[in-house]
Design a protein around this motif. Structure first.
Motif, short mmCIF file in Angstrom:
data_model
loop_
_atom_site.label_atom_id
_atom_site.label_comp_id
_atom_site.label_asym_id
_atom_site.label_seq_id
_atom_site.Cartn_x
_atom_site.Cartn_y
_atom_site.Cartn_z
N GLY A 1 0.82 -1.21 0.00
CA GLY A 1 0.00 0.00 0.00
C GLY A 1 0.85 1.26 0.00
N THR A 2 1.97 1.25 0.77
CA THR A 2 2.88 2.38 0.80
C THR A 2 3.49 2.62 -0.56
OG1 THR A 2 3.37 1.90 3.12
CG2 THR A 2 4.93 3.33 1.96
N LEU A 3 3.91 1.56 -1.25
CA LEU A 3 4.49 1.71 -2.59
C LEU A 3 3.47 2.26 -3.58
CD1 LEU A 3 6.64 -1.54 -2.90
CD2 LEU A 3 7.47 0.82 -2.77
N VAL A 4 2.25 1.81 -3.52
CA VAL A 4 1.21 2.30 -4.43
C VAL A 4 0.93 3.77 -4.13
CG1 VAL A 4 -1.24 2.10 -5.03
CG2 VAL A 4 0.16 0.05 -4.83
N GLY A 5 0.85 4.15 -2.85
CA GLY A 5 0.61 5.55 -2.48
C GLY A 5 1.76 6.44 -2.94
N ALA A 6 3.00 5.97 -2.76
CA ALA A 6 4.16 6.77 -3.18
C ALA A 6 4.15 6.95 -4.69
CB ALA A 6 5.45 6.09 -2.72
N GLY A 7 3.79 5.94 -5.41
CA GLY A 7 3.72 6.03 -6.87
C GLY A 7 2.66 7.03 -7.31
N ALA A 8 1.52 7.04 -6.62
CA ALA A 8 0.45 7.98 -6.95
C ALA A 8 0.88 9.42 -6.67
CB ALA A 8 -0.81 7.63 -6.18
N LEU A 9 1.55 9.66 -5.55
CA LEU A 9 2.04 11.00 -5.23
C LEU A 9 3.09 11.47 -6.22
CD1 LEU A 9 2.27 10.87 -1.32
CD2 LEU A 9 0.71 12.23 -2.71
N ALA A 10 4.01 10.58 -6.60
CA ALA A 10 5.05 10.95 -7.56
C ALA A 10 4.45 11.28 -8.91
CB ALA A 10 6.07 9.81 -7.69
N THR A 11 3.43 10.57 -9.33
CA THR A 11 2.77 10.85 -10.60
C THR A 11 2.07 12.20 -10.56
OG1 THR A 11 2.43 8.48 -10.97
CG2 THR A 11 1.06 9.98 -12.26
N ALA A 12 1.37 12.50 -9.46
CA ALA A 12 0.68 13.79 -9.33
C ALA A 12 1.69 14.93 -9.34
CB ALA A 12 -0.15 13.80 -8.05
N TRP A 13 2.80 14.80 -8.60
CA TRP A 13 3.82 15.85 -8.56
C TRP A 13 4.40 16.10 -9.94
CZ3 TRP A 13 9.22 15.37 -9.21
CH2 TRP A 13 9.95 16.51 -8.93
N PHE A 14 4.72 15.01 -10.69
CA PHE A 14 5.31 15.13 -12.04
C PHE A 14 4.34 15.84 -12.98
CE2 PHE A 14 5.92 13.46 -16.34
CZ PHE A 14 7.23 13.85 -16.56
N LEU A 15 3.08 15.45 -12.98
CA LEU A 15 2.10 16.06 -13.87
C LEU A 15 1.84 17.53 -13.51
CD1 LEU A 15 -0.46 13.14 -14.28
CD2 LEU A 15 1.21 13.95 -15.95
N ARG A 16 1.88 17.89 -12.22
CA ARG A 16 1.67 19.28 -11.80
C ARG A 16 2.82 20.15 -12.25
NH1 ARG A 16 0.32 23.40 -8.90
NH2 ARG A 16 0.51 23.88 -6.76
N ARG A 17 4.04 19.67 -12.13
CA ARG A 17 5.21 20.44 -12.56
C ARG A 17 5.23 20.62 -14.06
NH1 ARG A 17 10.55 21.08 -10.10
NH2 ARG A 17 11.07 21.10 -12.29
N ARG A 18 4.79 19.63 -14.77
CA ARG A 18 4.81 19.68 -16.22
C ARG A 18 3.82 20.71 -16.77
NH1 ARG A 18 3.32 14.62 -19.97
NH2 ARG A 18 3.83 15.58 -21.92
N SER A 19 2.73 20.91 -16.09
CA SER A 19 1.71 21.82 -16.59
C SER A 19 2.06 23.30 -16.35
CB SER A 19 0.36 21.49 -15.97
OG SER A 19 0.41 21.77 -14.58
N LYS A 20 3.02 23.63 -15.47
CA LYS A 20 3.39 25.01 -15.20
C LYS A 20 4.24 25.54 -16.37
CE LYS A 20 3.35 25.11 -10.21
NZ LYS A 20 4.14 25.37 -9.02
#
Length: 178
Positions: free
Chosen positions: A155-174
């Motif tokens: 569960g921790t690995l899945v959560g970390a993957g979801a957070l990393a994906t959200a952070w990457f997509l947010r930075r890309r859109s700026k």
């Protein structure tokens, strides 16, 4: 070309093509004078062209096993067919060596021939054991019981993957700023 000739030729071709597989799969025995005997599985058949029809009867064929000595003791079948070819067949014949005798309606013997009937092997069907916990389908390994520590780590690995994906997509859109 005349239509009658065309139909006659194509009919003969079809008849020859239909008879070829039967001739190739039949197990011929040593030919006796005037008859031809073949086996297919547990069926024995005989053909002859030596008999003539008398009073609507072509004659009789008899299948004798190894302990039978004369025509009357065998399994008798009436011949059927045309003036060119007469035939008879016996089904459900068990494995062994047999003698086939064909006697025409004029009481003459068309021929005698021995034939060996081999047993037909049938596949054996056996049941297999069914899974004790049902079908093991679903998401790989879903039927195995894992401990709490394994589930928390996953569960921790899945959560970390979801957070990393959200952070990457947010930075890309700026937009880039200088």
């Amino acid at each position: 070309m005349d239509t009658t000739q065309l139909l006659l030729r194509s009919g003969l071709t079809v008849a020859a093509a239909a008879a070829l597989p039967l001739a190739l799969t039949a197990a011929p025995a040593a030919a006796g004078p005037g008859i031809s005997v073949s086996t297919t599985g547990s069926t024995v058949s005989v053909t002859t062209s030596a008999c003539t029809q008398i009073n609507g009867n072509w004659g009789t064929a008899s299948l004798l096993n190894s302990s039978q000595t004369n025509f009357a003791q065998g399994r008798q079948v009436s011949l059927s067919g045309t003036s060119n070819l007469q035939s008879a067949a016996w089904s459900s014949v068990s494995a062994g060596t047999y003698t086939v005798i064909v006697r025409c309606s004029d009481n003459s013997t068309a021929g005698t021939q021995s034939v060996i009937v081999t047993p037909v092997s049938t596949p054996t069907v056996s049941a297999t054991a069914s899974p004790s916990r049902g079908v093991m389908g679903g998401m790989g390994g879903a039927t195995k019981d894992y401990g709490t520590l394994t589930l928390v780590a996953g569960g921790t690995l899945v959560g970390a993957g979801a957070l990393a994906t959200a952070w990457f997509l947010r930075r890309r859109s700026k937009p880039y700023r200088l």
